[in-house]
Design a protein around this motif. Structure first.
Motif, PDB file in Angstrom:
ATOM      1  N   ARG A 139       0.840  -1.201   0.000  1.00  7.31           N
ATOM      2  CA  ARG A 139       0.000   0.000   0.000  1.00  7.31           C
ATOM      3  C   ARG A 139       0.873   1.248   0.000  1.00  7.31           C
ATOM      4  NH1 ARG A 139      -5.588  -1.644   0.020  1.00  7.31           N
ATOM      5  NH2 ARG A 139      -5.527  -3.772   0.832  1.00  7.31           N
ATOM      6  N   PRO A 142      -3.124   4.774   1.400  1.00  6.18           N
ATOM      7  CA  PRO A 142      -4.400   4.260   0.870  1.00  6.18           C
ATOM      8  C   PRO A 142      -5.572   5.218   1.068  1.00  6.18           C
ATOM      9  CG  PRO A 142      -3.761   3.095   2.875  1.00  6.18           C
ATOM     10  CD  PRO A 142      -2.601   3.938   2.481  1.00  6.18           C
ATOM     11  N   THR A 144      -7.842   5.358   3.409  1.00  9.82           N
ATOM     12  CA  THR A 144      -9.071   4.690   3.852  1.00  9.82           C
ATOM     13  C   THR A 144      -9.384   4.962   5.319  1.00  9.82           C
ATOM     14  OG1 THR A 144      -7.785   2.750   4.479  1.00  9.82           O
ATOM     15  CG2 THR A 144      -8.710   2.774   2.247  1.00  9.82           C
ATOM     16  N   PRO A 298       0.395   1.194  -6.475  1.00 12.04           N
ATOM     17  CA  PRO A 298      -0.580   0.291  -7.057  1.00 12.04           C
ATOM     18  C   PRO A 298      -0.486   0.306  -8.582  1.00 12.04           C
ATOM     19  CG  PRO A 298      -1.645   2.319  -6.290  1.00 12.04           C
ATOM     20  CD  PRO A 298      -0.203   2.366  -5.854  1.00 12.04           C
TER      21      PRO A 298
END
Lengths: 497, 497
Positions: A139, A142, A144, A298
């Protein structure tokens, strides 16, 4: 005329100061993560604190970061323990020592490893919110709101031979914005609550030093006027690195010329803090260490690809942290670097990465031809890789089994990760030589009295680009910023967390 | 008590000097090639000159060198012209610029390229003897008394793409001893004849500076007593590099930890001259640039071998200068480096090189197995090499045709050139930032008044280890040493040669 006599490299002599416009105990130059942490702790120790920040608001380059802080050891942070990671202090210490490279600072690493959990609690007390959730896999920022991520090379060769792998990146609970912004806003607010006086749009132009090079304050430009600010106890330089200073980059880290991206900076990493320290005899060390990164993920699946240089040779275990990968890319002859993928693992790279498809083929022979590579070279590299990957092995570069997969499902592609073309953002790791307390030192290890430094203004925990993990710089900024604040205030021991 | 206040990193304040033990115009610190050249020219310009040398005799580390000086351009030196090499100034300039790397100093290179022939004549006038003979092939300090050799990467990729190749190493006419010793003895004698006062066993402990950091002299220990020496016009630091200072190496060039050899030094490259410059605000640049060399020749035939890393991959054109080769060896993952040879080109390496036979076989498969390499890797590398070498081509690394030969005559051998085992002597290229005149500069490019530096005490022409050629350091020491001498004496223009 008076202004011409001073510069970051030329201190104002104490005798030239006719009167002080400001008088305080501790002056902090720069209000990013390091400066805010220093201000909080200096104020907490009872000192009067004045912060000068060149920008119109707090944050500095720290605010541009994902915001993870590298923490662990001591049996594990709450997020580590909640997810079954019992990180020992010794594993944490060993990882950090290897990550520090051939000049790892053992005293600094020991202090950090022993106190990382206390530091986590301190961050929470300042108001930085942390969940205890964990995101497995590879990651980067991220966004989140989850906390724990693998943010370095812990589970990659050679680091996994030195210490038991454990995730140690701790992100604040922030969704949809950069965690670094939340982190520094929280710390800046706390510094103000603690009573620190902060002047924005205040450019520190030079140190004020006496004949024996003891630092007594700074010359600062506010409202286009030159003011003299006295620090009875000390000046703490937290003004960042030199990622924007082209002359310094050329003299200290000229390899930057191979990169297309600009330096990672909120706009003021001009190296003036480092030059000010040098002006009173402090040494600057590891000035060539340039953190750069090649974000091959990513998508995470691309970690299963293999990187080759323009000779068609592999050169690194691709599961290493992208910052380590970038350093090895820069060691290759030629600027062309390819990430080889097959149909099974290919996903469109993010636009940000500027990684583009260079060649596609139904066979690796076809890709090799398309790239104009010497016949048999790329094909051999893939064959050797595939033969061993099928057995879960990488005898050449020791990539972890979980990322090993034969690249045997056509079509095949070579993604261009070229130096000078793909996105290799960077910042500088070199800076003033200091004790872990922040005390600035000469090249002979003598103290420069009255002068401290923290964050990327000094050479701290992260001092070897090959060993960098995300969260190490902010960990260093906040932890050693705190210590510098307490030391300058005359109370060098860290309080209980 | 007084002695404790000063160190190379902590200047003595002018106000602390109660009386001067010596008074002169120009003080030169160090009596190697740079210091002697500076002393000659400062004296020639009419200045009173005092030299302080820490050792008991002249020469410094320059005396340990082969003694070749990198010269050319201007239609050719006598030795070049006598052997049919019409070296143009532009070719010389372009080669030097590429050799200077990403921060090549154009003003310095231009000055050197334009005046190299005058400098040759000056060296002759001082009494350095030169023949006009030429030794072709790959040579290192042949000790035959001949003059002209190929001493760098002129005829190797990528340098031969930037400039017409030409040999430019000029050795003094010396048989059976090191040419560097003859060179510095000649220059030292001339400095004495010119009237320079030289004090041996005189350790300069610190600079003397006023509040504005102007340099007025030095503190020097002679006969175990501290003396104060005044330089009315300037101090020229010619005290060498820091190849013997373990702490500085760790902070600036930690890659040295991978090498087994000791730093190349006559015993006093402790970096004190660099630290003294830093103590008054001068910047030190390119401190990470470490010249190291892997002497794969003699025997010259071994240039036809190929170098591989422990993954069995080639990584460089083996006809590059050995200093360039060593830098690339240090970039490989793993310390094991092999030079692959066949029966036709094998000769016993010199004992000095510590290059030993690691494996012998009747086939490359056998050698690969003996070395414990991954099956097919070394064999593939040799196959690709042999296939193209048979056609006089090296599409991967661009080695010159004259050094290309298929390695196909058994028995075959892998010679161990391992880091940490073979002989990789080194010295440092980083040092004080200066103008070509020797004027020391801060990190902001401001002059540090009264302070000059030359030789490896400053960062001069050779500032990029990848681009080094033998003779560049002595060329820089003597040419820019001269210019620093004249500048400090107040007569900065070089005289007609």
């Amino acid at each position: 005329m008076a202004t011409q006599r001073y510069s970051p490299s030329r201190p104002c002599r104490l005798g030239d100061v006719t009167s002080w416009d400001f008088e305080t105990d501790v002056i902090v130059v720069g209000f990013g993560a390091a400066g805010a942490s220093a201000a909080i702790e200096a104020a907490a120790a009872g000192a009067r604190v004045t912060v000068f920040e060149v920008a119109s608001g707090s944050g500095g380059t720290s605010a541009m970061a994902g915001g993870d802080i590298y923490l662990g050891g001591n049996g594990g942070t709450p997020a580590q323990r909640a997810n079954g990671f019992e990180d020992t202090t010794e594993d944490f210490f060993r990882y950090m020592m290897l990550a520090g490279g051939p000049d790892a600072d053992e005293a600094r690493v020991r202090l950090y490893a022993d106190n990382a959990l206390d530091h986590y609690r301190w961050l929470e007390e300042q108001g930085v919110p942390y969940r205890t959730t964990y995101l497995p896999g590879k990651r980067q920022a991220p966004g989140t709101g989850d906390c724990l991520i693998w943010s370095g090379s812990e589970d990659a060769w050679p680091f996994n031979r030195a210490a038991k792998p454990c995730p140690r990146g701790h992100l604040p609970e922030v969704v949809g914005e950069m965690g670094g912004r939340r982190l520094v806003d929280t710390l800046a607010r706390r510094a103000l609550e603690r009573g620190a006086r902060v002047h924005f749009d205040a450019r520190v132009a030079a140190l004020v030093a006496d004949d024996a090079q003891r630092v007594h304050g700074v010359v600062v430009r506010i409202d286009d006027r030159q003011r003299f600010a006295r620090a009875r106890k000390g000046v703490i330089l937290c003004a960042g690195g030199f990622a924007l200073n082209q002359e310094m980059l050329r003299h200290y880290a000229p390899q930057v010329a191979r990169l297309a991206a600009d330096g990672l900076s909120a706009g003021h990493d001009d190296g003036s803090g480092i030059r000010m320290g040098q002006s009173v005899g402090a040494a600057a060390i590891h000035m060539d260490e340039l953190f750069a990164t090649l974000p091959i993920y990513p998508p995470e699946s691309h970690v299963k690809g293999i990187l080759v240089n323009e000779q068609g040779q592999r050169f690194i275990n691709e599961d290493a942290y992208p910052g380590r990968i970038a350093i090895y890319c820069m060691r290759q002859i030629g600027d062309r670097i390819y990430l080889l993928v097959d149909h099974a693992i290919f996903e469109q790279p993010t636009a940000l990465s500027r990684i583009e498809v260079a060649a596609v083929g139904e066979s690796w022979e076809e890709v090799e031809r398309d790239l104009g590579m010497v016949e048999g070279t790329l094909v051999h590299t893939v064959q050797v890789h595939n033969r061993h990957a099928a057995k879960g092995e990488d005898p050449l570069f020791h990539k972890g089994a979980k990322w090993l997969k034969p690249l045997d499902e056509p079509p095949f592609a070579a993604l261009a990760c070229h130096l000078g073309q793909a996105f290799y953002p960077y910042f500088t790791l070199g800076g003033l030589r200091t004790l872990p307390t922040g005390q600035a030192l000469t090249a002979d290890g003598e103290s420069v009295r009255g002068l401290y430094a923290a964050g990327r203004n000094c050479c701290g925990l992260p001092r070897w680009a090959e060993g960098y993990s995300s969260g190490m710089s902010l960990g260093d900024c906040t932890f050693f910023g705190r210590l510098a604040g307490r030391t300058a205030a005359g109370s060098p021991v860290l309080p209980e967390g």
